[in-house]
Design an enzyme around this catalytic site. Structure first.
Site, PDB file in Angstrom:
ATOM      1  N   TRP A 150       1.138  -0.583   0.237  1.00 27.78           N
ATOM      2  CA  TRP A 150       0.071   0.575  -0.469  1.00 27.78           C
ATOM      3  C   TRP A 150       0.809   1.194   0.099  1.00 27.78           C
ATOM      4  CZ3 TRP A 150      -1.696  -4.170   3.328  1.00 27.78           C
ATOM      5  CH2 TRP A 150      -2.354  -5.304   2.367  1.00 27.78           C
ATOM      6  N   HIS A 170      -6.848   1.887   2.196  1.00 25.90           N
ATOM      7  CA  HIS A 170      -7.884   0.483   2.283  1.00 25.90           C
ATOM      8  C   HIS A 170      -8.426   1.215   2.784  1.00 25.90           C
ATOM      9  CE1 HIS A 170      -5.305  -2.351   4.475  1.00 25.90           C
ATOM     10  NE2 HIS A 170      -5.450  -1.062   4.980  1.00 25.90           N
ATOM     11  N   ARG A 196      -4.086   5.939  -2.780  1.00 25.94           N
ATOM     12  CA  ARG A 196      -2.839   5.542  -2.516  1.00 25.94           C
ATOM     13  C   ARG A 196      -1.779   6.025  -3.965  1.00 25.94           C
ATOM     14  NH1 ARG A 196      -4.454  -1.166  -2.875  1.00 25.94           N
ATOM     15  NH2 ARG A 196      -5.639  -1.177  -1.337  1.00 25.94           N
ATOM     16  N   GLN A 210     -13.593   1.310  -1.942  1.00 28.86           N
ATOM     17  CA  GLN A 210     -13.463   0.298  -2.576  1.00 28.86           C
ATOM     18  C   GLN A 210     -14.834   0.120  -1.233  1.00 28.86           C
ATOM     19  OE1 GLN A 210      -9.883  -1.032   0.373  1.00 28.86           O
ATOM     20  NE2 GLN A 210      -9.136  -1.775  -1.349  1.00 28.86           N
ATOM     21  N   VAL A 253      -5.627 -11.581   7.355  1.00 27.56           N
ATOM     22  CA  VAL A 253      -6.528 -12.193   7.294  1.00 27.56           C
ATOM     23  C   VAL A 253      -5.602 -14.194   7.240  1.00 27.56           C
ATOM     24  CG1 VAL A 253      -8.779 -11.439   6.511  1.00 27.56           C
ATOM     25  CG2 VAL A 253      -6.583 -12.112   4.910  1.00 27.56           C
ATOM     26  N   ALA A 307     -14.204 -11.541   6.385  1.00 30.73           N
ATOM     27  CA  ALA A 307     -13.270 -10.294   6.256  1.00 30.73           C
ATOM     28  C   ALA A 307     -13.341 -10.020   4.714  1.00 30.73           C
ATOM     29  CB  ALA A 307     -12.589  -9.209   6.741  1.00 30.73           C
TER      30      ALA A 307
END
Ligand code: YSA
Length: 339
Positions: A150, A170, A196, A210, A253, A307
């Site tokens: 990122w 994000h 970004r 997003q 995650v 998620a």
């Protein structure tokens, strides 16, 4: 000539008075004062008269012209004063322009409707974020190589001792904000603008949107995610869509997956949109990492959840056949008026 002036004087004011529209008034005016008008001819003919006649007729003709102009002006004002009740059908109509929704707004509206019907709530978060919410709490500590995924716009600080702030890269930091202030079980989506620091091209912008999703409870599974996301894409693209989950890596995650959907344009046959693979890569997802639950004070031994994050412009480009992401914020009316 005197006769003509008398005749004009006799008829013109009654004619002006009897007009009902601006168009009729203009016709009367032109009949007397236009290029070939009766009084105009008199005024032009003055040059051929003797000096004596000119001195007598000239001022009368000029004065009459001024009075006609004045009477026309007064009559026009009468029309304007009564225009609220007086509808002049001879006037050209006004072109009515109607506003259009940006296709990105349409996409986000559709998305919200679909997820609301699936039992999700729509949640918001700030675009200026703390380093903690955007990175640390999402299991991406300083110097973690994953931060390079990122490219970040950092905000200036007054003092080096202040916590660093940034434009969120994000929508995932809203996961942290929501979990810090709510108890499970819950299901939310977060549509929002993200930033970004990267070069733009037909598929990448510095400012884009997003849609984040988060479902947390005691029994939430990746299978639940697959069925939810299949329902979402099928309704969004108004056709039956198949979903494929491929192993991937996101620090927040475990396991992490890349979400592919069958191409809604060619239905898996292969076309330019899906680069002849039949599949489109639409976002990232996974089961929330225990470190993230730790960061917000949840017990990772009793709580679990999925998620996901998808690019909103990317979905709108597929849905509406938009070839270049830069069109969304171009302010080009020719683009917007198509929706
Ligand atoms: C992954 C797992 C989760 O559990 C939750 C969320 C995520 C998504 C993760 N936060 C993320 O940002 N992943 S991503 O960097 O791959 O971006 C997700 C989507 O945003 C991409 O698939 C793409 O559609 C869009 N995107 C990324 N950079 C973009 C962009 N769209 C336009 N311009 C850019 N520069």
């Amino acid at each position: 000539m005197i006769m003509t002036i008398n005749e004009i004087e006799h008829s013109v004011f009654a004619e002006i008075h009897n007009t009902h529209t601006a168009k009729e008034l203009e016709e009367v005016r032109a009949r007397y004062l236009g290029r070939k008008g009766t009084l105009t001819s008199v005024l032009r003919g003055l040059a051929e008269l003797s000096l004596e006649d000119r001195r007598e007729i000239g001022p009368r003709a000029q004065a009459l012209r001024d009075r006609i102009e004045e009477a026309c002006e007064d009559r026009l004002q009468d029309f304007e004063a009564t225009s609220e009740t007086f509808f002049d059908v001879s006037f050209p109509g006004k072109k009515i322009t109607v506003g259009h929704h940006n296709p990105l707004s349409l996409l986000i509206q559709d998305t919200e409707d679909i997820f609301l019907s699936l039992g999700f709530s729509v949640v918001d978060g700030p675009e200026v974020e703390t380093e903690f919410n955007n990175f640390d709490a999402l299991n991406i500590p300083a110097n973690h190589p994953a931060r390079e995924m990122w490219d970040t716009f950092w905000l200036k600080r007054a003092h080096n001792t202040e916590p660093r702030k940034l434009l969120r890269t994000h929508t995932s930091p809203v996961q942290i904000r929501y979990m810090q202030t709510h108890e499970p079980p819950f299901r939310i989506i977060v549509p929002g603008t993200t930033y970004r620091y990267e070069a733009t091209d037909a598929r990448h912008e510095m400012q884009f949107s997003q849609i984040e999703g988060l479902a947390v409870g005691e029994t939430v599974t990746l299978a639940n995610f697959k069925s939810i996301i299949t329902a979402f894409f099928s309704r969004l693209f108004a056709q039956k869509v198949e979903i494929r989950l491929r192993p991937s890596y996101f620090p927040f995650v475990e396991p992490g997956v890349e979400v592919d959907a069958t191409c809604p344009r060619c239905h898996k046959r292969g076309c330019e949109l899906c680069t002849f693979t039949g599949w489109l890569e639409l976002g990232g997802a996974g089961m929330v990492h225990p470190h993230v639950f730790d960061a917000v004070g949840y017990n990772p031994n009793t709580i679990q959840g999925f998620a996901f994050g998808v690019g909103a412009e990317r979905l709108a480009m597929i849905k509406y056949g938009i070839p270049d992401i830069r069109l969304f914020r171009s302010s080009d009316l020719r683009f917007i008026q198509q929706f």
